[in-house]
Design an enzyme around this catalytic site. Structure first.
Site, PDB file in Angstrom:
ATOM      1  N   GLU A 203     -11.652 -49.192   2.627  1.00 21.41           N
ATOM      2  CA  GLU A 203     -12.164 -47.847   2.891  1.00 21.41           C
ATOM      3  C   GLU A 203     -11.730 -47.333   4.261  1.00 21.41           C
ATOM      4  OE1 GLU A 203     -16.511 -49.273   1.197  1.00 21.41           O
ATOM      5  OE2 GLU A 203     -16.421 -47.700   2.691  1.00 21.41           O
ATOM      6  N   SER A 204     -11.369 -46.059   4.304  1.00 21.29           N
ATOM      7  CA  SER A 204     -11.102 -45.314   5.548  1.00 21.29           C
ATOM      8  C   SER A 204      -9.718 -45.584   6.148  1.00 21.29           C
ATOM      9  CB  SER A 204     -12.140 -45.610   6.641  1.00 21.29           C
ATOM     10  OG  SER A 204     -13.450 -45.449   6.157  1.00 21.29           O
TER      11      SER A 204
ATOM     12  N   LYS B 286     -15.079 -34.387   1.606  1.00 24.08           N
ATOM     13  CA  LYS B 286     -15.523 -34.610   2.986  1.00 24.08           C
ATOM     14  C   LYS B 286     -15.226 -33.370   3.822  1.00 24.08           C
ATOM     15  CE  LYS B 286     -14.953 -38.225   6.543  1.00 24.08           C
ATOM     16  NZ  LYS B 286     -14.294 -39.509   6.858  1.00 24.08           N
TER      17      LYS B 286
ATOM     18  N   ASN C  63     -14.878 -51.469   5.117  1.00 24.13           N
ATOM     19  CA  ASN C  63     -14.628 -50.230   5.854  1.00 24.13           C
ATOM     20  C   ASN C  63     -13.788 -50.558   7.089  1.00 24.13           C
ATOM     21  OD1 ASN C  63     -14.592 -47.662   6.874  1.00 24.13           O
ATOM     22  ND2 ASN C  63     -16.751 -47.251   6.410  1.00 24.13           N
TER      23      ASN C  63
ATOM     24  N   GLU D 260     -12.458 -38.628  -1.765  1.00 23.93           N
ATOM     25  CA  GLU D 260     -13.728 -38.158  -1.192  1.00 23.93           C
ATOM     26  C   GLU D 260     -13.749 -36.662  -0.888  1.00 23.93           C
ATOM     27  OE1 GLU D 260     -16.250 -40.868   1.035  1.00 23.93           O
ATOM     28  OE2 GLU D 260     -15.569 -39.776   2.792  1.00 23.93           O
TER      29      GLU D 260
ATOM     30  N   GLU E 166     -20.802 -52.103   1.213  1.00 25.23           N
ATOM     31  CA  GLU E 166     -19.824 -51.895   2.289  1.00 25.23           C
ATOM     32  C   GLU E 166     -20.045 -52.829   3.472  1.00 25.23           C
ATOM     33  OE1 GLU E 166     -18.865 -47.782   3.549  1.00 25.23           O
ATOM     34  OE2 GLU E 166     -19.422 -48.478   5.543  1.00 25.23           O
TER      35      GLU E 166
ATOM     36  N   LYS F 270     -21.924 -40.997  -1.616  1.00 27.06           N
ATOM     37  CA  LYS F 270     -21.679 -41.629  -0.306  1.00 27.06           C
ATOM     38  C   LYS F 270     -22.738 -41.102   0.649  1.00 27.06           C
ATOM     39  CE  LYS F 270     -18.151 -44.096   1.741  1.00 27.06           C
ATOM     40  NZ  LYS F 270     -18.433 -44.079   3.134  1.00 27.06           N
TER      41      LYS F 270
HETATM   42  O1  LIG Z   1     -15.968 -40.643   8.936  1.00 28.39           O
HETATM   43  C1  LIG Z   1     -16.700 -40.866   9.917  1.00 28.39           C
HETATM   44  O2  LIG Z   1     -16.490 -40.379  11.047  1.00 28.39           O
HETATM   45  C2  LIG Z   1     -17.919 -41.728   9.802  1.00 28.39           C
HETATM   46  C3  LIG Z   1     -18.699 -41.960  10.905  1.00 28.39           C
HETATM   47  C4  LIG Z   1     -19.853 -42.720  10.817  1.00 28.39           C
HETATM   48  C5  LIG Z   1     -20.229 -43.261   9.605  1.00 28.39           C
HETATM   49  C6  LIG Z   1     -19.443 -43.035   8.473  1.00 28.39           C
HETATM   50  C7  LIG Z   1     -18.303 -42.279   8.563  1.00 28.39           C
HETATM   51  N1  LIG Z   1     -17.525 -42.018   7.456  1.00 28.39           N
HETATM   52  C8  LIG Z   1     -17.875 -42.383   6.134  1.00 28.39           C
HETATM   53  C9  LIG Z   1     -16.755 -43.061   5.465  1.00 28.39           C
HETATM   54  O3  LIG Z   1     -16.855 -44.240   5.257  1.00 28.39           O
HETATM   55  C10 LIG Z   1     -15.504 -42.282   5.136  1.00 28.39           C
HETATM   56  O4  LIG Z   1     -15.831 -40.969   4.871  1.00 28.39           O
HETATM   57  C11 LIG Z   1     -14.640 -42.796   3.986  1.00 28.39           C
HETATM   58  O5  LIG Z   1     -14.449 -44.162   4.019  1.00 28.39           O
HETATM   59  C12 LIG Z   1     -13.270 -42.077   4.039  1.00 28.39           C
HETATM   60  O6  LIG Z   1     -12.666 -42.282   5.306  1.00 28.39           O
HETATM   61  P1  LIG Z   1     -11.371 -41.469   5.754  1.00 28.39           P
HETATM   62  O7  LIG Z   1     -10.354 -41.617   4.664  1.00 28.39           O
HETATM   63  O8  LIG Z   1     -10.920 -42.115   7.020  1.00 28.39           O
HETATM   64  O9  LIG Z   1     -11.778 -40.064   5.924  1.00 28.39           O
END
Ligand SMILES: O=C(O)c1ccccc1NCC(=O)[C@H](O)[C@H](O)COP(=O)(O)O
Length: 265
Positions: free
Chosen positions: A214-215, A52, A182, A50, A161, A112
């Site tokens: 995810e995340s 970001k 997620n 991503e 998601e 996204k």
């Molecule tokens: O990332 C956030 O803080 C967030 C808050 C509210 C809604 C969505 C959010 N993020 C979007 C995502 O789902 C993430 O950017 C994506 O899954 C990657 O996550 P990460 O690897 O933890 O940065």
């Protein structure tokens, strides 16, 4: 009010603007591989990487990053797909980022964003995305079905998601091909890879679904944890954005899939 509600309320204020301006971006047409096929054909965990810059939970992550340079690094390192956050206020993304990246990479491209209106799907397509995200928590059943059908009719892959079992049941009702669990609760920001583990069995009962986690994925241990319950891919933002060595960081997540079945010709 939760942050998800705040983001969605803000999105609503932008819809009239999007409706008034026909989506137009200078994007060269490209046929990209289907994300679904990539996920189903690979015997290693696939990394959706991503772009970001910032997030509501972490604030600034990598504000000055050049999106094309970052996406090119991801593609060269073997990413399965690039995820581009286009939400401006909370994530500092843009459709221009998406369009610029679309002109420079050939792999699948995920927009996204927080989709609450069909016009956002038109924008995603016009800016070069081949995959869109539908967040079950943000949509009614009727919207979820209608947007899924609209996007697939436009030739887009759809990542649906979910975060919990109730959302998963709602997602399964539309028979999606790709589901993402997620690990972040979008209402509280609490992160727990156990969400992927909890929902895996129910998702795996549907053989045709490609499922990703995810995340909150930071290292090979996290990658193995979700691969061990059947995830075929991970969506990773912050850890790759913060890494001084994108290639090494990304490749450390491409672990072998223990239950790989090559079932797509
Ligand atoms: O990332 C956030 O803080 C967030 C808050 C509210 C809604 C969505 C959010 N993020 C979007 C995502 O789902 C993430 O950017 C994506 O899954 C990657 O996550 P990460 O690897 O933890 O940065």
């Amino acid at each position: 009010m939760t942050i998800l509600q705040t983001i969605l309320e803000h999105k609503e204020t932008l819809i009239p603007e999007l409706l008034a301006n026909k989506p137009k971006f200078d994007v060269q047409p490209k046929v990209r591989p289907s994300l679904y096929d990539v996920l189903r054909k690979s015997d290693t965990l696939q990394v959706i990487s991503e772009m970001k810059r910032a997030s509501p939970s972490k604030g600034l992550i990598a504000e000055g990053t050049n999106p094309v340079e970052q996406a090119t690094k991801y593609e060269r390192a073997g990413a399965a797909c690039i995820s581009v956050l286009t939400e401006e206020k909370y994530f500092k993304g843009s459709f221009q980022d998406l369009a610029d990246i679309a002109n420079h990479v050939d792999i699948p491209l995920l927009n996204k964003d927080f989709i609450i209106h069909e016009v956002q799907i038109d924008y995603a397509k016009a800016a070069g995305a081949s995959v869109i995200l539908l967040i079950v928590a943000a949509l009614s059943d009727k919207q979820l079905k209608a947007f899924y059908q609209y996007a697939t009719a436009l030739g887009l892959d759809v990542l649906v998601e979910v975060h919990n079992e109730e959302e998963l049941d709602r997602a399964l009702a539309i028979k999606p091909k790709i589901i993402g669990v997620n690990n972040r609760d979008l209402k509280t920001f609490q992160m727990d890879l156990a969400q992927t583990e909890k929902l895996a069995e129910k998702i795996n009962a549907h053989e045709e679904i490609a499922f990703i986690s995810e995340s909150g994925i930071w290292n090979a241990e996290d990658a193995n944890r979700v691969a061990n319950v059947g995830a075929r891919g991970v969506l990773v933002g912050e850890s790759l954005m913060r890494s001084g060595n994108v290639e090494e960081a990304l490749q450390s997540l491409q672990v072998s899939l223990p239950f790989f079945v090559k079932d797509v010709k």
